[in-house]
Design an enzyme around this catalytic site. Sequence first.
Site, PDB file in Angstrom:
ATOM      1  N   ASN A   1       0.803  -1.230   0.000  1.00 19.39           N
ATOM      2  CA  ASN A   1       0.000   0.000   0.000  1.00 19.39           C
ATOM      3  C   ASN A   1       0.833   1.275   0.000  1.00 19.39           C
ATOM      4  OD1 ASN A   1       0.305  -1.360   2.658  1.00 19.39           O
ATOM      5  ND2 ASN A   1      -0.313   0.634   3.432  1.00 19.39           N
TER       6      ASN A   1
ATOM      7  N   GLN B   1      -5.362  -3.655  -1.692  1.00 16.30           N
ATOM      8  CA  GLN B   1      -5.005  -2.633  -2.686  1.00 16.30           C
ATOM      9  C   GLN B   1      -5.170  -3.138  -4.120  1.00 16.30           C
ATOM     10  OE1 GLN B   1      -4.327   0.530  -2.252  1.00 16.30           O
ATOM     11  NE2 GLN B   1      -4.179   0.553  -0.031  1.00 16.30           N
TER      12      GLN B   1
ATOM     13  N   SER C   1     -11.364  -5.083   0.572  1.00 21.38           N
ATOM     14  CA  SER C   1     -12.087  -4.019   1.262  1.00 21.38           C
ATOM     15  C   SER C   1     -12.780  -3.132   0.232  1.00 21.38           C
ATOM     16  CB  SER C   1     -11.083  -3.200   2.071  1.00 21.38           C
ATOM     17  OG  SER C   1     -11.720  -2.096   2.642  1.00 21.38           O
ATOM     18  N   ALA C   2     -14.099  -2.913   0.411  1.00 20.92           N
ATOM     19  CA  ALA C   2     -14.888  -2.203  -0.602  1.00 20.92           C
ATOM     20  C   ALA C   2     -14.440  -0.765  -0.844  1.00 20.92           C
ATOM     21  CB  ALA C   2     -16.364  -2.229  -0.203  1.00 20.92           C
TER      22      ALA C   2
ATOM     23  N   CYS D   1       4.061  10.913  11.071  1.00 20.48           N
ATOM     24  CA  CYS D   1       4.603  12.028  11.862  1.00 20.48           C
ATOM     25  C   CYS D   1       4.158  11.864  13.307  1.00 20.48           C
ATOM     26  CB  CYS D   1       4.041  13.349  11.357  1.00 20.48           C
ATOM     27  SG  CYS D   1       4.417  13.610   9.638  1.00 20.48           S
TER      28      CYS D   1
HETATM   29  N1  PLP Z   1      -4.529  -3.943   4.081  1.00 14.16           N
HETATM   30  C1  PLP Z   1      -4.026  -3.000   3.261  1.00 14.16           C
HETATM   31  C2  PLP Z   1      -2.929  -3.362   2.310  1.00 14.16           C
HETATM   32  C3  PLP Z   1      -4.538  -1.702   3.286  1.00 14.16           C
HETATM   33  O1  PLP Z   1      -4.026  -0.773   2.462  1.00 14.16           O
HETATM   34  C4  PLP Z   1      -5.576  -1.397   4.194  1.00 14.16           C
HETATM   35  C5  PLP Z   1      -6.100  -0.016   4.294  1.00 14.16           C
HETATM   36  O2  PLP Z   1      -5.401   0.950   4.079  1.00 14.16           O
HETATM   37  C6  PLP Z   1      -6.080  -2.422   5.026  1.00 14.16           C
HETATM   38  C7  PLP Z   1      -5.520  -3.669   4.934  1.00 14.16           C
HETATM   39  C8  PLP Z   1      -7.204  -2.160   5.983  1.00 14.16           C
HETATM   40  O3  PLP Z   1      -8.438  -2.122   5.293  1.00 14.16           O
HETATM   41  P1  PLP Z   1      -9.746  -1.463   5.953  1.00 14.16           P
HETATM   42  O4  PLP Z   1      -9.548   0.014   5.917  1.00 14.16           O
HETATM   43  O5  PLP Z   1     -10.880  -1.894   5.074  1.00 14.16           O
HETATM   44  O6  PLP Z   1      -9.867  -2.019   7.317  1.00 14.16           O
END
Ligand code: PLP
Length: 375
Positions: free
Chosen positions: A151, A179, A199-200, A324
């Site tokens: 991410n 992602q 994740s939607a 930060c």
């Molecule tokens: N895993 C990754 C790689 C993510 O980028 C994120 C959110 O930024 C999550 C898990 C967590 O997802 P959620 O916000 O749906 O809990």
Amino acid sequence: MSRLVYADNAATTQLDTAAFKAMLPFLTNEYGNASQPYAFARKPKKALQDARETIASCIGAAPEEIFFTSGGTESDNWAIKGSALLNVCKHAVVTSAFEHHAVLHPCQVLERSGYPVAYMRPSQEGYITAEILKRYMTSQTHLTSVMFANNEIGTVQPVKELCAVAHENGSLFHTDAVQTVGHVSINVHDIGVDMLSASAHKFNGPKGVGFLYIRNGLKIMPYSDGGAQEFGLRAGTENVAGIVGMAVALKNNCDALEENTRYVEGLDSMLVSILDRSDIKYVRNGGTSRLPGLLSLSFPDADGGAILHRLDLTGICISTGSACNGTSTDISHVLQAVQLEDRYAKGTIRISLGKANTEEDVEAIVKALMKIFRT
Ligand code: PLP
């Protein structure tokens, strides 16, 4: 007030209009509980069934392999704790040092209860290769969890190869594809993955809803105990509107996947070529296999947090590669894992472009960067 330039699509995305419209009836008139046997519950029940089928078809799964959750964090927690706690013979987990905290923190919980967890260091370009994984596999490895795409730096991992290595060594394979789903073509059966989290809100669906793919026949502990929802494995009344919105958003993104990718890659190249023509010194992190539109840029001897705030003042939303904390700027665990030199890591920002961005957005971002670096 300057117009908003939203370039933080890896943090969240704008809700798809068709998804919003599809959700509305289930937030208003169609409020029946899908578990009830009467006629008024038929529409929500059917909507859940249709959503499960749509989502399954988007990732090459069977409908009964899709389990609705509250999002990526829950899916990751469930996959990791739910599979580790079930196996009493083997109990070691292998993951990578640059996973999202939604994976790292449940792994740390397992560690505190006596499970050995190994954290693989990715290559400097940001990849976990099959060779790296092989070095960490032991006869005790029950679960291997490697994210599909990172991410922060956007590197897409060779998940099919990693999955094969895990299986050859008798380990299950989970991937955090939060992602990736809706942005990269995925066929779970072709990859051979045992569990996959999504994740939607990362693919233009609503927030607070997601799913975990669990391969047919794989047994994991229930996430919650109570009612019989989600095939008895995740008790709790379903978020019908959220699930319906998620299915519509995913289908729309998957139907336009190639077109969206081409468009976002065009904006990505445009941004890089304007930056390259300027005098701004920077490096782009990650190798060649990257998520479309995700640019992790490091400006030597700069301060990523300060760049973020300066851009914010002109209405531009991006994110940093660092967290930060008041007086000092900690270098993120991802940039530490890829061993980026401190003077670059501290000046890192993440620009994540999406299908709603325009060439004007790209021009505004580069113009603002030029102003900051006064070139
Ligand atoms: N895993 C990754 C790689 C993510 O980028 C994120 C959110 O930024 C999550 C898990 C967590 O997802 P959620 O916000 O749906 O809990």
